[in-house]
Write a protein that holds these residues in place. Structure first.
Motif, short mmCIF file in Angstrom:
data_model
loop_
_atom_site.label_atom_id
_atom_site.label_comp_id
_atom_site.label_asym_id
_atom_site.label_seq_id
_atom_site.Cartn_x
_atom_site.Cartn_y
_atom_site.Cartn_z
N LEU A 1 -47.01 2.74 20.85
CA LEU A 1 -46.65 3.05 19.82
C LEU A 1 -46.13 2.62 18.84
O LEU A 1 -46.21 1.06 19.18
CB LEU A 1 -45.64 3.77 20.39
N PRO A 2 -46.40 2.86 17.61
CA PRO A 2 -45.58 1.85 16.42
C PRO A 2 -44.59 1.40 16.64
O PRO A 2 -43.44 2.89 16.27
CB PRO A 2 -46.15 2.79 15.44
N ALA A 3 -43.73 0.52 16.49
CA ALA A 3 -42.39 0.61 16.57
C ALA A 3 -41.79 0.56 15.11
O ALA A 3 -41.09 1.07 16.07
CB ALA A 3 -42.24 -1.44 16.54
N GLU A 4 -42.64 0.96 14.14
CA GLU A 4 -41.76 1.32 12.90
C GLU A 4 -40.77 2.14 12.69
O GLU A 4 -40.31 2.82 12.03
CB GLU A 4 -42.83 0.06 11.79
N ALA A 5 -42.11 3.35 13.52
CA ALA A 5 -41.90 4.61 13.18
C ALA A 5 -40.41 4.89 14.23
O ALA A 5 -39.47 6.10 13.66
CB ALA A 5 -43.01 5.08 14.46
N LEU A 6 -39.95 3.60 15.59
CA LEU A 6 -38.68 4.71 16.12
C LEU A 6 -37.71 3.47 15.01
O LEU A 6 -36.57 3.22 16.27
CB LEU A 6 -39.07 4.19 17.33
N ALA A 7 -38.13 3.21 14.35
CA ALA A 7 -36.37 1.78 13.85
C ALA A 7 -35.70 2.94 13.48
O ALA A 7 -35.55 3.64 12.49
CB ALA A 7 -37.37 1.28 12.15
N GLY A 8 -35.17 2.21 13.05
CA GLY A 8 -32.94 3.19 13.35
C GLY A 8 -32.95 4.19 14.41
O GLY A 8 -31.68 4.45 13.82
N LYS A 9 -33.54 4.43 15.16
CA LYS A 9 -33.27 5.18 16.09
C LYS A 9 -32.94 5.27 17.81
O LYS A 9 -33.10 3.83 18.19
CB LYS A 9 -35.24 6.17 16.29
N LEU A 10 -32.00 6.87 18.31
CA LEU A 10 -31.72 6.42 19.86
C LEU A 10 -32.74 5.84 20.43
O LEU A 10 -33.90 6.85 20.82
CB LEU A 10 -30.75 7.12 20.16
N VAL A 11 -34.01 4.95 21.16
CA VAL A 11 -34.49 5.60 22.19
C VAL A 11 -33.94 5.28 23.50
O VAL A 11 -33.13 4.13 24.03
CB VAL A 11 -35.32 3.96 21.95
N ILE A 12 -34.52 6.05 24.66
CA ILE A 12 -33.84 6.48 25.82
C ILE A 12 -35.01 5.55 26.99
O ILE A 12 -36.03 6.87 26.54
CB ILE A 12 -33.75 7.54 26.25
#
Length: 240
Positions: free
Chosen positions: A79-90
């Motif tokens: 997964l592209p780490a930058e695509a989840l920047a600033g998000k809550l990841v469970i």
């Protein structure tokens, strides 16, 4: 009427669909994706998670501020780490050698699986959760789906994280999904939720998880974990 909060689920296997079903029942806007095109999973989603919306993974990562990872542990770095920047990841992932192979180490006393996930998604807030209870129990033991014959004892889902706001947000989701949130401290403490721990597979109330926590800290693995140099905050979670 305000649009309900959006939860994105990456992974449309048994766990992902069970969580999508509960999320939709709880009133969230639930988006779910797999490695397949959205149209390939749409039928399964409509049957097993009515109310959830099948999307492509890129759409889920763009539209949802909360992402649940329900994919094989060996796949998260795709997964592209930058695509989840600033998000809550469970992080609901677990290591299975049959799927993930035996060549790579995914967890150790020195660096647990969720700590590795956090290191990869360095611009996200990672919380470990929804991984220690089997998908069938998640589906059947939620207060949203439980029958009268199953009783009224509320089952608990353990969560671990380093960011208090992210933990609070995850606890809110766990409660909305029909479970008691059971915070166990720092993200590293997620080691007690991994396969091989007494927690893994636990379908318990808060009281039951409290007993399992005590058992873990007194175990050989628990003592070894507490001895690691970075475990100062984790020691605060051990029963006195």
């Amino acid at each position: 009427m305000a649009m309900p909060k959006t939860i994105g689920i990456l992974g449309a296997g048994k766990l992902g669909l069970a969580l999508a079903n509960l999320g939709a029942q709880a009133g969230y806007r639930v988006l779910i994706a797999s490695t397949k095109p959205a149209e390939k999973i749409a039928l399964s989603v409509s049957v097993l998670a009515p109310g959830a919306i099948a999307k492509n993974a890129a759409e889920v990562m763009t539209e949802a501020q909360t992402i649940i990872l329900a994919i094989p542990l060996s796949k998260y770095q795709q997964l592209p780490a930058e695509a989840l920047a600033g998000k809550l990841v469970i992080d609901a992932m677990n290591y299975w050698w049959e799927v993930d192979g035996k060549e790579t180490e995914y967890s150790s006393i020195e660096q647990t699986s969720s700590e590795r996930v956090q290191r990869y998604f360095s611009q996200s807030k990672v919380v470990k959760g929804f991984n220690h209870m089997g998908y069938h129990d998640i589906q059947e033991e939620s207060l949203l789906t439980r029958t009268a014959a199953q009783g009224t004892a509320k089952k608990a889902i353990a969560i671990a994280g380093d960011d208090q706001t992210a933990l609070d947000q995850t606890a809110e989701i766990v409660a909305a999904f029909g479970f008691d949130p059971f915070p166990i401290g720092a993200l590293a403490n997620g080691i007690m939720l991994e396969p091989g721990s007494p927690f893994f597979g636990a379908n318990q109330t808060k009281e039951g998880l409290t007993a399992l926590m005590k058992a873990f800290w007194s175990s050989e693995k628990g003592q070894a974990f507490l001895a690691r140099p970075s475990a100062v905050s984790n020691k605060q979670q051990a029963p006195q």
